[in-house]
Design an enzyme around this catalytic site. Structure first.
Site, PDB file in Angstrom:
ATOM      1  N   SER A  35     -25.579 -39.876 -10.394  1.00 26.33           N
ATOM      2  CA  SER A  35     -25.979 -38.513 -11.501  1.00 26.33           C
ATOM      3  C   SER A  35     -26.376 -37.607 -10.947  1.00 26.33           C
ATOM      4  O   SER A  35     -26.131 -36.112 -10.920  1.00 26.33           O
ATOM      5  CB  SER A  35     -27.202 -38.604 -12.606  1.00 26.33           C
ATOM      6  OG  SER A  35     -28.300 -39.292 -12.043  1.00 26.33           O
ATOM      7  N   PHE A  81     -37.378 -43.380  -6.026  1.00 26.51           N
ATOM      8  CA  PHE A  81     -37.669 -42.605  -6.418  1.00 26.51           C
ATOM      9  C   PHE A  81     -36.497 -41.859  -7.375  1.00 26.51           C
ATOM     10  O   PHE A  81     -36.072 -40.775  -7.710  1.00 26.51           O
ATOM     11  CB  PHE A  81     -35.917 -41.775  -4.887  1.00 26.51           C
ATOM     12  CG  PHE A  81     -36.396 -42.449  -3.909  1.00 26.51           C
ATOM     13  CD1 PHE A  81     -37.269 -41.355  -3.032  1.00 26.51           C
ATOM     14  CD2 PHE A  81     -36.119 -43.482  -2.532  1.00 26.51           C
ATOM     15  CE1 PHE A  81     -38.157 -41.794  -1.944  1.00 26.51           C
ATOM     16  CE2 PHE A  81     -36.605 -43.381  -1.769  1.00 26.51           C
ATOM     17  CZ  PHE A  81     -37.713 -43.012  -1.151  1.00 26.51           C
ATOM     18  N   TYR A 149     -42.302 -32.806 -16.956  1.00 27.49           N
ATOM     19  CA  TYR A 149     -41.772 -33.983 -15.912  1.00 27.49           C
ATOM     20  C   TYR A 149     -42.973 -34.491 -14.678  1.00 27.49           C
ATOM     21  O   TYR A 149     -43.236 -35.672 -14.613  1.00 27.49           O
ATOM     22  CB  TYR A 149     -41.260 -32.408 -14.479  1.00 27.49           C
ATOM     23  CG  TYR A 149     -40.727 -33.274 -13.563  1.00 27.49           C
ATOM     24  CD1 TYR A 149     -39.947 -34.273 -12.556  1.00 27.49           C
ATOM     25  CD2 TYR A 149     -41.848 -32.998 -11.993  1.00 27.49           C
ATOM     26  CE1 TYR A 149     -39.895 -34.924 -11.341  1.00 27.49           C
ATOM     27  CE2 TYR A 149     -42.047 -32.966 -10.876  1.00 27.49           C
ATOM     28  CZ  TYR A 149     -41.203 -34.255 -10.741  1.00 27.49           C
ATOM     29  OH  TYR A 149     -41.099 -34.851  -9.798  1.00 27.49           O
ATOM     30  N   TYR A 176     -46.199 -36.526  -3.347  1.00 31.19           N
ATOM     31  CA  TYR A 176     -45.014 -35.353  -2.460  1.00 31.19           C
ATOM     32  C   TYR A 176     -46.051 -34.247  -2.416  1.00 31.19           C
ATOM     33  O   TYR A 176     -45.779 -33.495  -3.490  1.00 31.19           O
ATOM     34  CB  TYR A 176     -43.697 -35.151  -2.385  1.00 31.19           C
ATOM     35  CG  TYR A 176     -43.111 -37.034  -2.195  1.00 31.19           C
ATOM     36  CD1 TYR A 176     -44.230 -38.320  -2.088  1.00 31.19           C
ATOM     37  CD2 TYR A 176     -42.145 -36.869  -2.771  1.00 31.19           C
ATOM     38  CE1 TYR A 176     -43.336 -39.423  -2.464  1.00 31.19           C
ATOM     39  CE2 TYR A 176     -40.831 -38.253  -3.123  1.00 31.19           C
ATOM     40  CZ  TYR A 176     -42.029 -38.933  -2.412  1.00 31.19           C
ATOM     41  OH  TYR A 176     -41.432 -40.117  -2.306  1.00 31.19           O
ATOM     42  N   PRO A 291     -44.084 -17.253 -14.578  1.00 29.80           N
ATOM     43  CA  PRO A 291     -44.660 -18.181 -14.849  1.00 29.80           C
ATOM     44  C   PRO A 291     -44.957 -19.576 -14.718  1.00 29.80           C
ATOM     45  O   PRO A 291     -43.541 -20.214 -14.222  1.00 29.80           O
ATOM     46  CB  PRO A 291     -43.617 -18.093 -16.349  1.00 29.80           C
ATOM     47  CG  PRO A 291     -42.944 -16.671 -16.251  1.00 29.80           C
ATOM     48  CD  PRO A 291     -42.781 -16.835 -15.302  1.00 29.80           C
TER      49      PRO A 291
HETATM   50  N1  NAD Z   1     -37.785 -32.674  -3.347  1.00 33.71           N
HETATM   51  C1  NAD Z   1     -38.682 -32.226  -4.448  1.00 33.71           C
HETATM   52  O1  NAD Z   1     -39.298 -31.368  -4.321  1.00 33.71           O
HETATM   53  C2  NAD Z   1     -39.827 -33.742  -4.803  1.00 33.71           C
HETATM   54  C3  NAD Z   1     -41.279 -33.537  -4.585  1.00 33.71           C
HETATM   55  C4  NAD Z   1     -41.984 -34.406  -5.273  1.00 33.71           C
HETATM   56  C5  NAD Z   1     -41.821 -35.466  -6.089  1.00 33.71           C
HETATM   57  N2  NAD Z   1     -40.183 -36.314  -6.103  1.00 33.71           N
HETATM   58  C6  NAD Z   1     -40.157 -36.938  -6.130  1.00 33.71           C
HETATM   59  O2  NAD Z   1     -39.265 -37.954  -5.844  1.00 33.71           O
HETATM   60  C7  NAD Z   1     -37.556 -38.567  -6.172  1.00 33.71           C
HETATM   61  C8  NAD Z   1     -36.703 -38.222  -5.274  1.00 33.71           C
HETATM   62  O3  NAD Z   1     -36.403 -37.026  -5.599  1.00 33.71           O
HETATM   63  P1  NAD Z   1     -35.065 -35.667  -4.996  1.00 33.71           P
HETATM   64  O4  NAD Z   1     -35.809 -34.862  -4.387  1.00 33.71           O
HETATM   65  O5  NAD Z   1     -34.467 -37.306  -3.753  1.00 33.71           O
HETATM   66  O6  NAD Z   1     -33.995 -36.106  -5.931  1.00 33.71           O
HETATM   67  P2  NAD Z   1     -32.591 -36.383  -6.223  1.00 33.71           P
HETATM   68  O7  NAD Z   1     -32.450 -35.853  -7.366  1.00 33.71           O
HETATM   69  O8  NAD Z   1     -32.559 -35.538  -5.006  1.00 33.71           O
HETATM   70  O9  NAD Z   1     -33.048 -38.176  -5.650  1.00 33.71           O
HETATM   71  C9  NAD Z   1     -32.751 -38.340  -6.818  1.00 33.71           C
HETATM   72  C10 NAD Z   1     -31.083 -40.281  -7.211  1.00 33.71           C
HETATM   73  O10 NAD Z   1     -32.312 -40.610  -8.255  1.00 33.71           O
HETATM   74  C11 NAD Z   1     -30.449 -41.044  -9.336  1.00 33.71           C
HETATM   75  N3  NAD Z   1     -30.885 -41.380 -10.003  1.00 33.71           N
HETATM   76  C12 NAD Z   1     -31.311 -40.916 -11.134  1.00 33.71           C
HETATM   77  N4  NAD Z   1     -31.441 -41.235 -12.493  1.00 33.71           N
HETATM   78  C13 NAD Z   1     -31.199 -42.476 -11.925  1.00 33.71           C
HETATM   79  C14 NAD Z   1     -31.066 -43.510 -12.531  1.00 33.71           C
HETATM   80  N5  NAD Z   1     -31.225 -43.341 -14.028  1.00 33.71           N
HETATM   81  N6  NAD Z   1     -30.696 -44.647 -11.943  1.00 33.71           N
HETATM   82  C15 NAD Z   1     -30.020 -44.540 -10.966  1.00 33.71           C
HETATM   83  N7  NAD Z   1     -30.242 -43.119 -10.225  1.00 33.71           N
HETATM   84  C16 NAD Z   1     -30.856 -42.465 -11.076  1.00 33.71           C
HETATM   85  C17 NAD Z   1     -29.883 -39.609  -8.950  1.00 33.71           C
HETATM   86  O11 NAD Z   1     -28.077 -39.765  -8.398  1.00 33.71           O
HETATM   87  C18 NAD Z   1     -30.452 -39.303  -7.271  1.00 33.71           C
HETATM   88  O12 NAD Z   1     -29.618 -39.897  -6.441  1.00 33.71           O
HETATM   89  C19 NAD Z   1     -37.921 -38.073  -7.545  1.00 33.71           C
HETATM   90  O13 NAD Z   1     -38.603 -39.064  -8.351  1.00 33.71           O
HETATM   91  C20 NAD Z   1     -38.906 -36.765  -7.935  1.00 33.71           C
HETATM   92  O14 NAD Z   1     -39.146 -36.383  -9.194  1.00 33.71           O
HETATM   93  C21 NAD Z   1     -39.304 -34.878  -5.406  1.00 33.71           C
END
Ligand code: NAD
Length: 340
Positions: A35, A81, A149, A176, A291
């Site tokens: 997605s 993730f 979130y 993170y 904001p």
């Molecule tokens: N990037 C940041 O700044 C950050 C900071 C803190 C926490 N996080 C957390 O780290 C995790 C990874 O973040 P990211 O930046 O790699 O995001 P990203 O969107 O690049 O990766 C998330 C992946 O999960 C997949 N996905 C989403 N919903 C799904 C579902 N229901 N089933 C299977 N796959 C699904 C998406 O296709 C995507 O490949 C997330 O949980 C995010 O909340 C990210």
């Protein structure tokens, strides 16, 4: 060697973690519904580690797909993730976030219980500290939330802690700070859709000429240069923290840890460093505060060092250089391994 299921493994942090797991002698299996990822990422990971990792294409909400992942691969642990991550979108559509991030995590934990797989690293975030007032932020700081979130992340942390009180789950919650940069091969990196919310992807678009100039949201905060301070961490350092976290879980050592560098960097310092990587001063202007932004968010990383032996190795210049290299390679269709 352990075989680790990465939900959301095709995403930004997940794809880099596939590489770090491989480098540490483990195997990754990806479960992703794509997605928010391009399917070509799997082949690009393969170009880095020698062969594409196995993929189960499906949602964590689809019990059948998750059961298939456990049935087809002898999984030793899970790094979770998969989630939606856009703060603004979560305000506009909280129910979609509760469904994907909370219900999805419960469905995953249920499937793990059925498969009797107990080690689970959970992607949490520094936003679980709400509006902190003491810095750097230790894990013992009070938690709170300022968006749906962040609510999903603190809720899932709590759900998993309670699940672990009833079943032998071993949970590693990693909070993170601000992941940035890309793998140094320039084959994988962050691929934000639309206009990015975050500073570095925004600056990358300014550097590519896709956006006119960087908007600095406020230069009147109570910080040394008046702009907001964040704790940026290279995504490969973050990926390596996941390997250490999983290794600890496989030894039965649960933890909740900040993952950052502990170095606060201002918007102006980041602008300067990125301009240095690009080789010219990027256009910028100061606009009013946005904001919901907090003035400062930086980790006390001492516990991660103590518990996992984790310490970030890559500096701000490496973060900017690898981001810029990735952005140019991406624009060239990932054909460029080293455009510098
Ligand atoms: N990037 C940041 O700044 C950050 C900071 C803190 C926490 N996080 C957390 O780290 C995790 C990874 O973040 P990211 O930046 O790699 O995001 P990203 O969107 O690049 O990766 C998330 C992946 O999960 C997949 N996905 C989403 N919903 C799904 C579902 N229901 N089933 C299977 N796959 C699904 C998406 O296709 C995507 O490949 C997330 O949980 C995010 O909340 C990210």
């Amino acid at each position: 060697m352990a075989r680790i299921l990465l939900t959301g493994g095709a995403g930004y942090i997940g794809s880099h973690t596939c590489v770090a797991l491989h480098e540490a002698g483990h195997e990754a299996v990806i479960l992703d519904d794509f997605s928010n990822a391009d399917e070509s990422v799997v082949e690009r990971i393969g170009r880095i580690i020698g062969a594409p990792p196995p993929v189960v294409n499906g949602s964590i909400l689809d019990g059948e797909a998750v059961r298939r992942a456990f049935a087809e691969h002898a999984i030793d642990g899970v790094i979770h993730f998969a989630a939606f991550k856009a703060v603004g979108e979560s305000v506009a559509n909280p129910l979609a976030y509760f469904e994907n991030n909370i219900a999805g995590s419960i469905a995953l934990a249920r499937a793990m219980r059925e498969a009797q797989v107990w080690p689970l690293v959970f992607s949490s975030t520094a936003t679980v500290y709400g509006e902190p007032d003491a810095f750097p932020i230790p894990e013992t700081a009070p938690t709170g939330y300022t968006s749906p979130y962040a609510f999903t992340k603190i809720t899932v942390e709590q759900i998993l802690a309670q699940a672990a009180a009833a079943d032998p789950f071993v949970i590693g919650a990693l909070r993170y700070f601000n992941p940035v940069g890309a793998h140094e091969s320039a084959l994988i990196g962050e691929d934000p859709r639309g206009i990015p919310d975050n500073l570095m992807p925004y600056m990358a678009k300014v550097a590519m000429g896709e956006l006119e100039q960087l908007s600095v949201f406020g230069d009147d905060y109570d910080t040394p240069d008046g702009t907001g301070l964040r704790d940026y961490i290279h995504v490969m350092d973050l990926a390596e923290a996941h390997v250490l976290s999983m290794n600890a879980l496989l030894e039965g050592r649960a933890h909740t840890l900040n993952i950052g560098t502990g170095i606060p960097t201002s918007v102006l310092q980041m602008h300067e460093a990125y301009s240095r990587a690009v080789g010219r001063e990027l256009p910028m202007r100061v606009v009013p505060r946005r904001p919901g932004d907090v003035p400062r968010l930086d980790a006390d990383p001492a516990r991660a060092l103590e518990v996992l032996g984790f310490e970030a190795k890559r500096d701000l210049d490496a973060m900017c250089r690898d981001s810029w290299r990735w952005v140019r390679a991406q624009a060239a269709g990932w054909r460029l391994n080293d455009p510098s």
